[in-house]
Design a protein around this motif. Structure first.
Motif, short mmCIF file in Angstrom:
data_model
loop_
_atom_site.label_atom_id
_atom_site.label_comp_id
_atom_site.label_asym_id
_atom_site.label_seq_id
_atom_site.Cartn_x
_atom_site.Cartn_y
_atom_site.Cartn_z
N LEU A 1 -27.89 122.86 -59.22
CA LEU A 1 -27.71 123.56 -57.94
C LEU A 1 -28.71 123.08 -56.90
O LEU A 1 -28.36 122.88 -55.73
N SER A 2 -29.95 122.88 -57.31
CA SER A 2 -30.97 122.39 -56.39
C SER A 2 -30.54 121.08 -55.74
O SER A 2 -30.68 120.90 -54.52
N MET A 3 -29.99 120.18 -56.53
CA MET A 3 -29.55 118.89 -55.99
C MET A 3 -28.39 119.05 -55.02
O MET A 3 -28.33 118.38 -53.98
N LEU A 4 -27.45 119.94 -55.33
CA LEU A 4 -26.30 120.13 -54.45
C LEU A 4 -26.70 120.79 -53.13
O LEU A 4 -26.20 120.43 -52.06
N VAL A 5 -27.62 121.76 -53.19
CA VAL A 5 -28.11 122.39 -51.97
C VAL A 5 -28.87 121.39 -51.12
O VAL A 5 -28.70 121.32 -49.89
N ASN A 6 -29.72 120.60 -51.75
CA ASN A 6 -30.45 119.54 -51.06
C ASN A 6 -29.48 118.60 -50.34
O ASN A 6 -29.66 118.26 -49.17
N LYS A 7 -28.42 118.19 -51.04
CA LYS A 7 -27.42 117.30 -50.46
C LYS A 7 -26.71 117.94 -49.27
O LYS A 7 -26.50 117.30 -48.23
N ALA A 8 -26.36 119.21 -49.39
CA ALA A 8 -25.66 119.90 -48.31
C ALA A 8 -26.51 119.95 -47.04
O ALA A 8 -26.03 119.68 -45.94
N VAL A 9 -27.78 120.28 -47.19
CA VAL A 9 -28.67 120.36 -46.01
C VAL A 9 -28.84 118.98 -45.40
O VAL A 9 -28.83 118.83 -44.17
N LYS A 10 -28.98 117.96 -46.24
CA LYS A 10 -29.08 116.58 -45.73
C LYS A 10 -27.88 116.22 -44.87
O LYS A 10 -28.00 115.49 -43.88
N GLN A 11 -26.72 116.71 -45.26
CA GLN A 11 -25.48 116.40 -44.55
C GLN A 11 -25.19 117.37 -43.41
O GLN A 11 -24.08 117.40 -42.88
N LYS A 12 -26.20 118.17 -43.03
CA LYS A 12 -26.09 119.12 -41.92
C LYS A 12 -25.04 120.20 -42.18
O LYS A 12 -24.42 120.72 -41.24
N GLN A 13 -24.86 120.54 -43.44
CA GLN A 13 -23.93 121.59 -43.80
C GLN A 13 -24.67 122.89 -44.07
O GLN A 13 -25.88 122.89 -44.29
N PHE A 14 -23.93 123.99 -44.03
CA PHE A 14 -24.49 125.31 -44.29
C PHE A 14 -24.22 125.64 -45.75
O PHE A 14 -23.06 125.84 -46.15
N PRO A 15 -25.24 125.68 -46.61
CA PRO A 15 -25.00 126.00 -48.01
C PRO A 15 -24.66 127.49 -48.19
O PRO A 15 -25.40 128.37 -47.76
N LEU A 16 -23.52 127.73 -48.84
CA LEU A 16 -23.09 129.09 -49.18
C LEU A 16 -22.80 129.09 -50.67
O LEU A 16 -21.85 128.47 -51.14
N ILE A 17 -23.64 129.79 -51.43
CA ILE A 17 -23.60 129.72 -52.88
C ILE A 17 -23.03 131.02 -53.44
O ILE A 17 -23.40 132.11 -53.00
N LEU A 18 -22.13 130.87 -54.43
CA LEU A 18 -21.49 132.01 -55.07
C LEU A 18 -21.97 132.12 -56.51
O LEU A 18 -21.84 131.18 -57.29
N GLY A 19 -22.54 133.28 -56.86
CA GLY A 19 -22.95 133.50 -58.25
C GLY A 19 -21.89 134.27 -59.00
O GLY A 19 -20.96 134.80 -58.41
N GLY A 20 -22.07 134.28 -60.30
CA GLY A 20 -23.23 134.01 -61.08
C GLY A 20 -24.32 135.07 -60.89
O GLY A 20 -24.35 135.84 -59.97
N ASP A 21 -25.20 135.10 -61.91
CA ASP A 21 -26.31 136.04 -61.84
C ASP A 21 -27.42 135.51 -60.93
O ASP A 21 -27.40 134.35 -60.50
N HIS A 22 -28.41 136.37 -60.65
CA HIS A 22 -29.38 136.06 -59.60
C HIS A 22 -30.40 135.00 -60.01
O HIS A 22 -31.21 134.57 -59.18
N SER A 23 -30.36 134.57 -61.26
CA SER A 23 -31.24 133.45 -61.64
C SER A 23 -30.92 132.20 -60.83
O SER A 23 -31.77 131.32 -60.68
#
Length: 300
Positions: free
Chosen positions: A78-100
């Motif tokens: 997840l860390s890598m995907l969020v990093n990639k999204a921000v690099k691409q000027k996208q707004f990360p919206l993550i769906l859980g899953g538990d809060h870990s």
């Protein structure tokens, strides 16, 4: 509001706690119409699908940290995907899953924001460690991990440094806080609006005060981590750790609307939707409705 390119990332994990079913949360939220609702507002939604969550039985076992290996693996992805999204000027919206999963989210964001602000909308403080946790459930530890406290395999995801500063954190809706967490909140001077403050001051004053507090700290990004158990369980029955006396449905919409109007928000996650415990997908529906208010839905 500004039309966004939203990177939608599902994290179907239930290993951060003991109640099975919350791994189906991302599917339930999609089924409730998240993508259609966001596109109707005018945003572009890029659905990245769900990350692969490994079999916990095949990974590292720890006596005090439930399913440590699986949580580390999922949060690293997840860390890598969020990093990639921000690099691409996208707004990360993550769906859980538990809060870990917030361990992965915050570590990905921290690679871009040096003074990240966080609003933690939750019944719980989620800042236990292996030494203070009564259960060993990692979903009760992500804020401690993000501040650099806890097992090194968790704190080192996305880099060894702490991901957030205690003074840049605001907790809203707390009403179930463990003894070790209370001590840490006091030690670090963390800003907490418990249900006492929400009831006494009202949600408008709480949100305006919280946002001004973060502005005064000159945060360079703002992440919302919304646990559906922050709301009273009469509105969100499908959560694993319900606590009566929570925030109302209307107060939550108001909080999201005020947050949207601030133009400060740079990422968000919605967690702990458990369809197995839910009633007619009510909790996922609430999550989607709150996403709408958060991201600019308007009646006029």
């Amino acid at each position: 509001m500004e039309k966004l390119q939203i990177s939608l990332i599902g994290v179907p994990i239930d290993f951060g706690q003991m109640r099975r079913g919350v791994d189906m949360g991302p599917s339930a939220i999609r089924y409730a119409g998240a993508i259609e609702r966001l596109e109707a507002i005018g945003h572009t939604v890029i659905d990245e699908g769900d990350i692969h969550v490994p079999n916990a039985a095949k990974l590292e076992v720890h006596p005090k940290l439930r399913n440590l290996g699986a949580v580390v693996e999922a949060c690293s992805q997840l860390s890598m995907l969020v990093n990639k999204a921000v690099k691409q000027k996208q707004f990360p919206l993550i769906l859980g899953g538990d809060h870990s999963i917030a361990i992965g989210t915050l570590s990905g964001l921290a690679q871009h924001y040096k003074n990240l602000g966080v609003i933690w909308y939750d019944a719980h403080a989620d800042m236990n460690t292996a030494d203070t946790s009564p259960s060993g459930n990692i979903h009760g530890m992500p804020l401690a991990v993000a501040m650099g406290m806890g097992h090194e395999k968790l704190t080192s995801i996305g880099g060894d440094a702490a991901k957030i500063k205690p003074e840049n954190l605001v907790i809203i809706g707390a009403r179930s806080v463990d003894a070790g967490e209370r001590a840490l909140i006091k030690e670090k001077g963390i800003k907490v609006y418990s249900m006492h403050e929400v009831d006494r001051l009202g949600m408008t004053a709480v949100m305006e005060d919280a946002l001004q507090y973060l502005k005064d700290r000159k945060v360079d990004g703002l992440h919302l981590s919304l646990d559906l158990d922050g709301l009273d369980p009469m509105y969100t029955p499908g959560v694993g750790t319900p606590v009566p006396g929570g925030i109302t449905y209307r107060e939550s919409h108001l909080a999201m609307e005020i947050l949207q109007e601030s133009n400060m928000l740079t990422s968000a996650e919605f967690v702990e939707v458990n369809p197995v415990l839910d009633t007619k997908n009510a909790t996922a529906n609430v999550a989607v409705e709150l996403m709408g208010s958060l991201l600019g839905e308007s009646l006029v």
